[in-house]
Enzyme design. Structure first.
Site, PDB file in Angstrom:
ATOM      1  N   ASN A   6      -2.025  -3.046 -42.235  1.00  0.00           N
ATOM      2  CA  ASN A   6      -1.283  -1.788 -42.313  1.00  0.00           C
ATOM      3  C   ASN A   6      -0.707  -1.500 -40.927  1.00  0.00           C
ATOM      4  OD1 ASN A   6      -0.401   0.826 -42.642  1.00  0.00           O
ATOM      5  ND2 ASN A   6      -2.434   1.728 -42.907  1.00  0.00           N
ATOM      6  N   LYS A   8       1.265   0.940 -40.057  1.00  0.00           N
ATOM      7  CA  LYS A   8       1.488   2.371 -39.785  1.00  0.00           C
ATOM      8  C   LYS A   8       2.872   2.517 -39.138  1.00  0.00           C
ATOM      9  CE  LYS A   8      -3.465   2.714 -39.587  1.00  0.00           C
ATOM     10  NZ  LYS A   8      -4.646   3.364 -39.105  1.00  0.00           N
ATOM     11  N   HIS A  88      -3.997   7.106 -48.249  1.00  0.00           N
ATOM     12  CA  HIS A  88      -4.528   6.767 -46.924  1.00  0.00           C
ATOM     13  C   HIS A  88      -4.939   8.054 -46.189  1.00  0.00           C
ATOM     14  CE1 HIS A  88      -4.763   5.451 -42.769  1.00  0.00           C
ATOM     15  NE2 HIS A  88      -4.983   4.242 -43.256  1.00  0.00           N
ATOM     16  N   GLU A 157     -12.357   3.543 -46.721  1.00  0.00           N
ATOM     17  CA  GLU A 157     -12.097   3.651 -45.289  1.00  0.00           C
ATOM     18  C   GLU A 157     -12.659   4.975 -44.769  1.00  0.00           C
ATOM     19  OE1 GLU A 157      -8.408   1.227 -44.068  1.00  0.00           O
ATOM     20  OE2 GLU A 157      -7.675   3.096 -44.896  1.00  0.00           O
ATOM     21  N   GLY A 163      -9.382   3.548 -36.549  1.00  0.00           N
ATOM     22  CA  GLY A 163      -8.784   3.568 -35.219  1.00  0.00           C
ATOM     23  C   GLY A 163      -9.731   4.007 -34.109  1.00  0.00           C
ATOM     24  N   SER A 193     -11.566   0.090 -38.344  1.00  0.00           N
ATOM     25  CA  SER A 193     -11.987  -0.689 -37.176  1.00  0.00           C
ATOM     26  C   SER A 193     -12.454  -2.114 -37.496  1.00  0.00           C
ATOM     27  CB  SER A 193     -13.042   0.073 -36.381  1.00  0.00           C
ATOM     28  OG  SER A 193     -12.464   1.251 -35.834  1.00  0.00           O
TER      29      SER A 193
HETATM   30  P1  PGA Z   1      -7.866   0.569 -38.123  1.00  0.00           P
HETATM   31  O1  PGA Z   1      -7.059   1.265 -39.325  1.00  0.00           O
HETATM   32  O2  PGA Z   1      -8.108  -0.846 -38.504  1.00  0.00           O
HETATM   33  O3  PGA Z   1      -6.950   0.711 -36.926  1.00  0.00           O
HETATM   34  O4  PGA Z   1      -9.136   1.329 -37.965  1.00  0.00           O
HETATM   35  C1  PGA Z   1      -7.349   0.926 -40.649  1.00  0.00           C
HETATM   36  C2  PGA Z   1      -6.475   1.707 -41.596  1.00  0.00           C
HETATM   37  O5  PGA Z   1      -6.127   2.846 -41.288  1.00  0.00           O
HETATM   38  O6  PGA Z   1      -6.108   1.207 -42.672  1.00  0.00           O
END
Ligand code: PGA
Length: 239
Positions: A6, A8, A88, A157, A163, A193
């Protein structure tokens, strides 16, 4: 296994093109049979996919119309998009999408036969409030969602793990996925993460069918490394 990246609001169209070239050739050179999905920003959907599915991070639940700033079905169809991320946590908590709007979006894109990666997860205070509160919270994120939809993929998640570099313990991930498995036979991804260092052990957990990766997937090489780890696990998990 299902491995998703993803992006973003990261990467330009040119950067996405370079990224896809690396991932496409890795998947084909290594005969990867796992499902690989990349969710680039809207501006970079013009990729002609070969071995990798391209999905959108969002979409407005209409064919077209007067919805300033939104992208609807007709625009997605032009790029052959049939995969969408819905629910999300950043859309729930930063953009402020309600469960009602999310359910409406789900219903619309399910009627259009999209593969839907549907995200759920609890904020830290819900986890700290104990198992019952946490499960009730997650349960509410399934209101209006058809858990028997054949092209459904669920991503668990935890909001506090996205993040942040924090992840639940393997035991906690397994417990949550076990609870989700009791509700649906859809593939269950873990997200929050995930990185090269922990992807393999997370994917090896029971009832974990893949991962949804944000920041760590922004490096094409790291993403390929995680795809390779998934492929290795197939024999182990009997897939
Ligand atoms: P991340 O995000 O791997 O940066 O924690 C995962 C997500 O939001 O799908």
């Amino acid at each position: 296994m299902i491995i998703c990246a993803n992006f973003k609001a990261n990467k330009t169209r040119q950067e996405t093109r370079a990224y896809m070239a690396v991932v496409e050739s890795f998947v084909s050179a290594n005969d990867i049979s796992d499902t690989v999905i990349v969710f680039p920003p809207f501006t970079a959907l013009d990729h002609d996919p070969r071995n990798v599915l391209i999905g959108v991070q969002n979409g407005y639940p209409v064919a077209n119309g007067a919805f300033t700033g939104e992208i609807a079905l007709e625009q997605l169809e032009e790029f052959g998009i049939k995969t969408i991320l819905i629910g999300h946590s950043e859309r729930r908590h930063i953009i402020g999408e309600t469960q009602e709007q999310i359910a409406q979006k789900f219903q619309f894109f399910a009627e259009q036969g999209f593969v839907i990666v549907y995200c759920v997860g609890e904020p830290l205070e819900m986890r700290e409030a104990g198992e019952d509160v946490m499960m009730t919270y997650i349960e509410r994120q399934f209101e209006g969602i058809d858990l028997a939809y054949p092209d459904l993929i669920i991503a668990y998640e935890p909001v506090w793990a996205i993040g942040t570099g924090l992840t639940p313990s393997n035991q906690d991930i397994e417990a949550l996925h076990h609870a989700l498995r009791a509700k649906t036979s859809a593939p269950l991804l873990y997200g929050g993460s995930v990185k090269v260092e922990n992807a393999g052990e997370i994917m090896a957990l029971e009832n974990v069918d893949g991962v949804l990766v944000g920041s760590a997937a922004l490096s094409a090489n790291d993403f390929c490394d995680m795809i390779a780890q998934a492929a290795e696990l197939n024999t182990q998990k009997g897939e």
